[in-house]
Design a protein around this motif. Structure first.
Motif, PDB file in Angstrom:
ATOM      1  N   THR A 209       0.929  -1.086   0.049  1.00 33.76           N
ATOM      2  CA  THR A 209       0.112   0.037   0.166  1.00 33.76           C
ATOM      3  C   THR A 209       1.007   1.329  -0.031  1.00 33.76           C
ATOM      4  O   THR A 209       2.054   1.313   0.646  1.00 33.76           O
ATOM      5  N   LEU A 210       0.531   2.115  -0.746  1.00 39.04           N
ATOM      6  CA  LEU A 210       1.303   3.264  -0.950  1.00 39.04           C
ATOM      7  C   LEU A 210       0.642   4.663  -0.728  1.00 39.04           C
ATOM      8  O   LEU A 210      -0.510   5.096  -1.539  1.00 39.04           O
ATOM      9  N   LEU A 233       2.373  -8.130   3.689  1.00 38.13           N
ATOM     10  CA  LEU A 233       2.085  -6.733   3.739  1.00 38.13           C
ATOM     11  C   LEU A 233       2.996  -5.703   3.959  1.00 38.13           C
ATOM     12  O   LEU A 233       4.097  -5.780   4.749  1.00 38.13           O
ATOM     13  N   VAL A 234       3.129  -4.768   2.739  1.00 33.79           N
ATOM     14  CA  VAL A 234       4.109  -3.546   3.059  1.00 33.79           C
ATOM     15  C   VAL A 234       3.386  -2.378   2.811  1.00 33.79           C
ATOM     16  O   VAL A 234       2.569  -2.221   2.036  1.00 33.79           O
ATOM     17  N   VAL A 235       3.425  -1.715   3.981  1.00 33.26           N
ATOM     18  CA  VAL A 235       2.588  -0.509   4.236  1.00 33.26           C
ATOM     19  C   VAL A 235       3.591   0.749   4.192  1.00 33.26           C
ATOM     20  O   VAL A 235       4.432   0.918   5.198  1.00 33.26           O
ATOM     21  N   CYS A 236       3.343   1.635   3.102  1.00 30.83           N
ATOM     22  CA  CYS A 236       4.082   2.893   2.806  1.00 30.83           C
ATOM     23  C   CYS A 236       3.238   3.988   3.148  1.00 30.83           C
ATOM     24  O   CYS A 236       2.596   4.243   2.052  1.00 30.83           O
ATOM     25  N   ALA A 238       2.612   8.092   5.300  1.00 29.83           N
ATOM     26  CA  ALA A 238       3.301   8.958   6.142  1.00 29.83           C
ATOM     27  C   ALA A 238       2.826   9.001   7.523  1.00 29.83           C
ATOM     28  O   ALA A 238       3.448   9.106   8.558  1.00 29.83           O
ATOM     29  N   GLU A 239       1.583   8.542   7.787  1.00 28.13           N
ATOM     30  CA  GLU A 239       1.033   8.419   9.003  1.00 28.13           C
ATOM     31  C   GLU A 239       0.680   7.003   9.236  1.00 28.13           C
ATOM     32  O   GLU A 239       0.325   6.337   8.422  1.00 28.13           O
ATOM     33  N   PRO A 240       0.342   6.774  10.466  1.00 27.64           N
ATOM     34  CA  PRO A 240      -0.324   5.468  10.925  1.00 27.64           C
ATOM     35  C   PRO A 240      -1.426   4.881   9.997  1.00 27.64           C
ATOM     36  O   PRO A 240      -2.261   5.832   9.720  1.00 27.64           O
ATOM     37  N   THR A 241      -1.736   3.730   9.989  1.00 30.20           N
ATOM     38  CA  THR A 241      -2.818   3.076   9.384  1.00 30.20           C
ATOM     39  C   THR A 241      -3.355   1.859  10.217  1.00 30.20           C
ATOM     40  O   THR A 241      -2.759   1.514  10.998  1.00 30.20           O
ATOM     41  N   PRO A 242      -4.719   1.568  10.181  1.00 31.31           N
ATOM     42  CA  PRO A 242      -5.089   0.525  10.816  1.00 31.31           C
ATOM     43  C   PRO A 242      -4.545  -0.776  10.437  1.00 31.31           C
ATOM     44  O   PRO A 242      -4.798  -1.710  11.375  1.00 31.31           O
ATOM     45  N   SER A 248       4.684  -6.553   7.242  1.00 35.00           N
ATOM     46  CA  SER A 248       6.004  -7.216   7.527  1.00 35.00           C
ATOM     47  C   SER A 248       6.942  -5.992   7.399  1.00 35.00           C
ATOM     48  O   SER A 248       8.156  -5.976   7.976  1.00 35.00           O
ATOM     49  N   VAL A 249       6.561  -5.038   6.601  1.00 31.03           N
ATOM     50  CA  VAL A 249       7.506  -3.955   6.471  1.00 31.03           C
ATOM     51  C   VAL A 249       6.669  -2.709   6.342  1.00 31.03           C
ATOM     52  O   VAL A 249       5.462  -2.685   5.761  1.00 31.03           O
ATOM     53  N   ARG A 250       7.020  -1.656   7.065  1.00 32.63           N
ATOM     54  CA  ARG A 250       6.367  -0.367   7.206  1.00 32.63           C
ATOM     55  C   ARG A 250       7.207   0.561   7.100  1.00 32.63           C
ATOM     56  O   ARG A 250       8.500   0.729   7.666  1.00 32.63           O
ATOM     57  N   SER A 251       6.930   1.679   6.236  1.00 29.31           N
ATOM     58  CA  SER A 251       7.776   2.997   6.355  1.00 29.31           C
ATOM     59  C   SER A 251       7.137   4.231   6.272  1.00 29.31           C
ATOM     60  O   SER A 251       5.895   4.247   5.386  1.00 29.31           O
TER      61      SER A 251
END
Ligand code: NAD
Length: 275
Positions: A209-210, A233-236, A238-242, A248-251
């Motif tokens: 997710t971008l 799941l890769v979550v990119c 700027a702010e936190p998401t649910p 497994s990767v978060r930026s």
């Protein structure tokens, strides 16, 4: 300090995030990407819910994107048409994030399954993403549609009428209400598009997710479908998401910096890494 151009410096945080994302992508057999308004903020198009978001600054603006209010109120439609005339959409250009995603897509070839975008700005197409692998799940702003009949026309035709003084242009065929060919809140998604996204989410072994707050359903259910089937799941964002705890990767790095760093890793051999 000296003036410099070129890519931003490789901080340890950027290095780690780019490495982890690249490693995840290179192991994948079926990658699905979901993008949101955050990938286009660096093109000058504000998002809705970020710190400089349209709704964060002006909560009343939500009405122009809600079908029920749009249909019920001429004032809301007049405001919506004024917003469309002034929108950044018509001049915005793809940024480094959109362009890097094209490089990543091409490098992955058939292992790149689908790019699902919630954006209505057409910038993934403009950057060169393969149109056969893009679903604009919330429609786009290039066309207008009538809410009563099948009339569709280029947005430019309707905007010319607004500029000429028609502040709420009606359908020239049936007199019905005209709206951008986007999916507003309260409106049905295109069933075939949603089904295609769900099928790809089920097949995905990596779901990325971008720039999306992952708060708009049913689209926000897609990463969950993928994770339930065992995808990474890769979550990119700027702010936190649910969905951060499932990732497994978060930026939270800006996408215009992060994605080019990932794209570079597909091309340049790194002696310290197996990638
Ligand atoms: P959102 O506004 O809810 O969330 C965007 C997220 O992106 C925010 O959490 C923000 O922190 C993050 N973000 C902003 N800039 C970033 C950057 N440079 N790098 C990393 N993260 C960044 O957007 P959403 O989840 O896409 O949902 C909003 C809905 O509004 C969508 O359905 C979309 O259709 C529509 N929308 C589209 C556009 C567009 O087409 N560009 C713009 C605004 C809203």
């Amino acid at each position: 300090s000296v003036l410099r151009t070129g890519p931003p410096p490789m901080t340890p945080e950027l290095h780690r995030a780019a490495h982890d994302i690249t490693a995840t992508l290179l192991d994948a057999h079926h990658v699905v990407v979901l993008s949101g308004a955050g990938i286009s903020t660096e093109s000058g198009i504000p998002d809705f819910r970020g710190p400089n978001g349209l709704w964060t600054k002006n909560p009343g603006a939500e009405k122009t994107a809600t079908l029920q209010h749009y249909v019920a109120s001429r004032d809301v439609r007049v405001q919506a048409w004024r917003n469309r005339v002034d929108a950044k959409f018509w001049t915005a250009e793809p940024n480094a994030g959109h362009r890097a995603l094209v490089t990543i897509e091409r490098a992955l070839g058939d292992r790149f399954g689908l790019l699902i975008t919630q954006n209505i700005d057409g910038l993934h197409h403009a950057a060169g993403s393969d149109p056969a692998r893009v679903v604009e799940i919330h429609g786009n702003v290039r066309e207008v549609k009538c809410l009563e009949c099948a009339y569709r026309a280029p947005m430019a035709v309707a905007l010319d009428r607004v500029r000429a003084g028609d502040d709420d242009p009606a359908c020239p065929e049936c007199g019905g209400i005209l709206k951008s060919a986007t999916i507003s809140f309260g409106e049905q998604l295109v069933e075939a598009d949603l089904l295609r996204c769900q099928q790809h989410a089920q097949r995905a072994d990596v779901f990325v997710t971008l720039g999306t707050s992952l708060g708009v359903y049913p689209v926000a259910a897609l990463p969950e479908i993928a994770v339930r089937r065992g995808a990474s799941l890769v979550v990119c964002n700027a702010e936190p998401t649910p969905f951060d705890t499932l990732a497994s990767v978060r930026s939270d790095l800006p996408l215009g910096t992060l994605l080019p760093a990932v794209a570079d890793r597909f091309g340049i051999p790194d002696p310290n890494s197996r990638i």
